[in-house]
Scaffold this active site. Structure first.
Site: not given
Ligand code: ARG
Length: 473
Positions: A167, A288, A294, A301
């Site tokens: 979980h 970024s 970043k 992704e």
């Protein structure tokens, strides 16, 4: 009658336009043409044609001199295509007719005999199976490369402790090596599935001709042998219309993408500073354009995103076949783009992931710290009590109370003094602390399939042997 006779022959005719009274509409030509994408099958089309021509000559259907001319022409065409010198034309509709047209241009009449006893219906099914077989072999290689990268990391981190989750909450300590081996197993099943799929891909449709077979004395077994097919497709109607193999492949590919996507999701989480379990090499990250600080996990992704695209292709192929009456229908031309993109997306995702995994840098100190939070050794305390004669359900309640105490004190279970622990159960002795450490916890799961470091090392050794064996169905 007279008027039909007087109609002019259509100029720039297609091989099939003999019974047509006007040239095909320009828009229709563009709409029906597939050469823009099916040219990808060209070298396999040539291989199929060579095998067909050799069989025709062996059976005396065409002369040996015709065969020689066809072989010469096709080999020239193969070179032209490989070098980029070949001129593809939508006028010739698809890869098959482009090659055939060029063959006739190069060698004349013998080229016109190649299509004897054959149809584009069995031809395209053959090309596609030949092509997919090669692609499956390449994908099996890429899967194995990714698995090797996983095994190297698993070996390195056979004793690196991290929290295992259920979980997405801290559950029990596991080793990072064990966690990575879970992905090895997924990809191992993928290899089995693809090998099994390959076995059904590897059957020869040629000889089915348009749908009913051919009046020529073809030797299908010879063609199958020459092209490396395990068998011939039994039924001519099925042979030209079956695309199960493409659907099966897309389903196998979808499962690989599911596994990659799950892994990708974990990498994204682990990259987050709250976890900080791994560093991804800079060469596999991007930045970024506005936020200078970043470093983003774009590769995982994108792989996660691309999985949706492959599932879409599976759906497209299923929907393509549903409702098609026997035998060949032009719908089937729509099988290629989803299949091609599935192969490309999967192949690229696997390749990039193998590099990513190889370059992955684990951060054991952060993993350890996370495993110390969340009372991950609570089950070990319960198991300890069971070994002291307490029933498991009672032990569960005792440990729950100890956890509440530790939570109130702000320490881990192993931080509770013996006197405090004994308040919950008199059976607890000094040996409890061995069970409560992270290292003790993982080492105690000492059976095949367990997370104990020595079991992980043994699993890696076994996995290397399994990987060395060819994945055959
Ligand atoms: N381009 C076609 C395809 O991909 C080849 C077979 C066409 N056959 C036909 N009778 N129109 O399916």
């Amino acid at each position: 009658m007279a008027s039909r006779q007087s109609k002019k022959r259509v100029k720039d005719a297609q091989p099939w336009s003999g019974r047509f009274n006007e040239p095909v509409d320009a828009l229709v030509k563009r709409f029906t043409a597939s050469v823009g994408f099916d040219r990808r099958l060209a070298q396999h089309d040539i291989r199929g044609s060579l095998a067909h021509a050799r069989m025709l000559a062996a059976r005396g259907v065409i002369a040996n001199a015709d065969l020689a001319a066809i072989e010469r022409g096709l080999s020239t065409i193969g070179r032209e295509i490989a070098s980029g010198a070949f001129t593809w034309s939508e006028d010739a509709e698809d890869v098959h007719l482009n090659i055939e047209r060029r063959l006739v241009e190069l060698v004349g009449d013998p080229g016109k005999r190649l299509h004897t006893g054959r149809s584009r219906n069995d031809q395209v099914a053959t090309d596609l199976r030949l092509w997919l077989r090669d692609e499956i072999d390449a994908i099996l290689e890429r899967l194995a490369a990714l698995q090797r990268a996983l095994l190297d990391q698993a070996e390195r981190h056979a004793a690196t402790v991290m929290p295992g989750f259920t979980h997405l909450q801290v559950a029990q300590p596991v080793t990072f090596g064990h966690h990575l081996l879970a992905y090895f197993e997924m990809f191992e099943r993928d290899r089995e599935r693809l090998a099994d799929c390959r076995w059904r891909v590897n059957r020869l449709p040629l000889g089915a001709a348009a749908l009913a077979g051919t009046t020529f004395p073809v030797d299908r077994a010879q063609v199958a042998r020459e092209l490396g097919f395990d068998d011939v497709a039994e039924n001519s109607l099925d042979a030209v219309s079956d695309r199960d193999f493409a659907i099966e492949f897309a389903a196998c590919a979808s499962l690989v993408m599911v596994h990659l996507s799950r892994f990708a999701e974990e990498l994204v989480l682990w990259m987050n500073p709250r976890f900080a379990f791994v560093r991804l090499p800079d060469r596999f990250c991007t930045g970024s354009s506005i936020m200078p600080q970043k470093k983003n996990p774009d590769i995982p992704e994108l792989v996660r995103g691309k999985s949706g695209r492959v599932f879409g292709h599976l759906m497209a192929l299923l929907a393509l076949m549903k409702g098609q009456p026997l035998a060949y229908n032009r719908d089937n031309q729509e099988d290629k783009e989803p299949l091609f993109d599935t192969v490309d997306t999967l192949g690229n995702s696997l390749a990039v992931f193998a590099g990513l995994v190889a370059g992955l840098e684990a951060r054991p100190e952060n993993m350890r710290e996370a495993a110390l939070q969340g009372f991950s050794t609570a089950t070990d305390l319960a198991d300890y009590l069971v070994r002291k004669g307490v029933a498991f359900r009672d032990a569960h309640g005792i440990v729950a109370r100890a956890v509440r105490e530790a939570e109130a004190t702000g320490c881990d279970l192993s931080g509770l003094p013996l006197a405090v622990l004994r308040r919950f159960c008199g059976a607890i002795g000094n040996d409890v602390y061995r069970a409560l450490t992270l290292e003790g916890s993982v080492a105690a799961r000492d059976h095949p399939g367990g997370t104990a470091p020595r079991r992980v090392r043994a699993a890696v050794a076994r996995a290397r042997k399994r990987l060395a064996r060819k994945a055959t169905a």
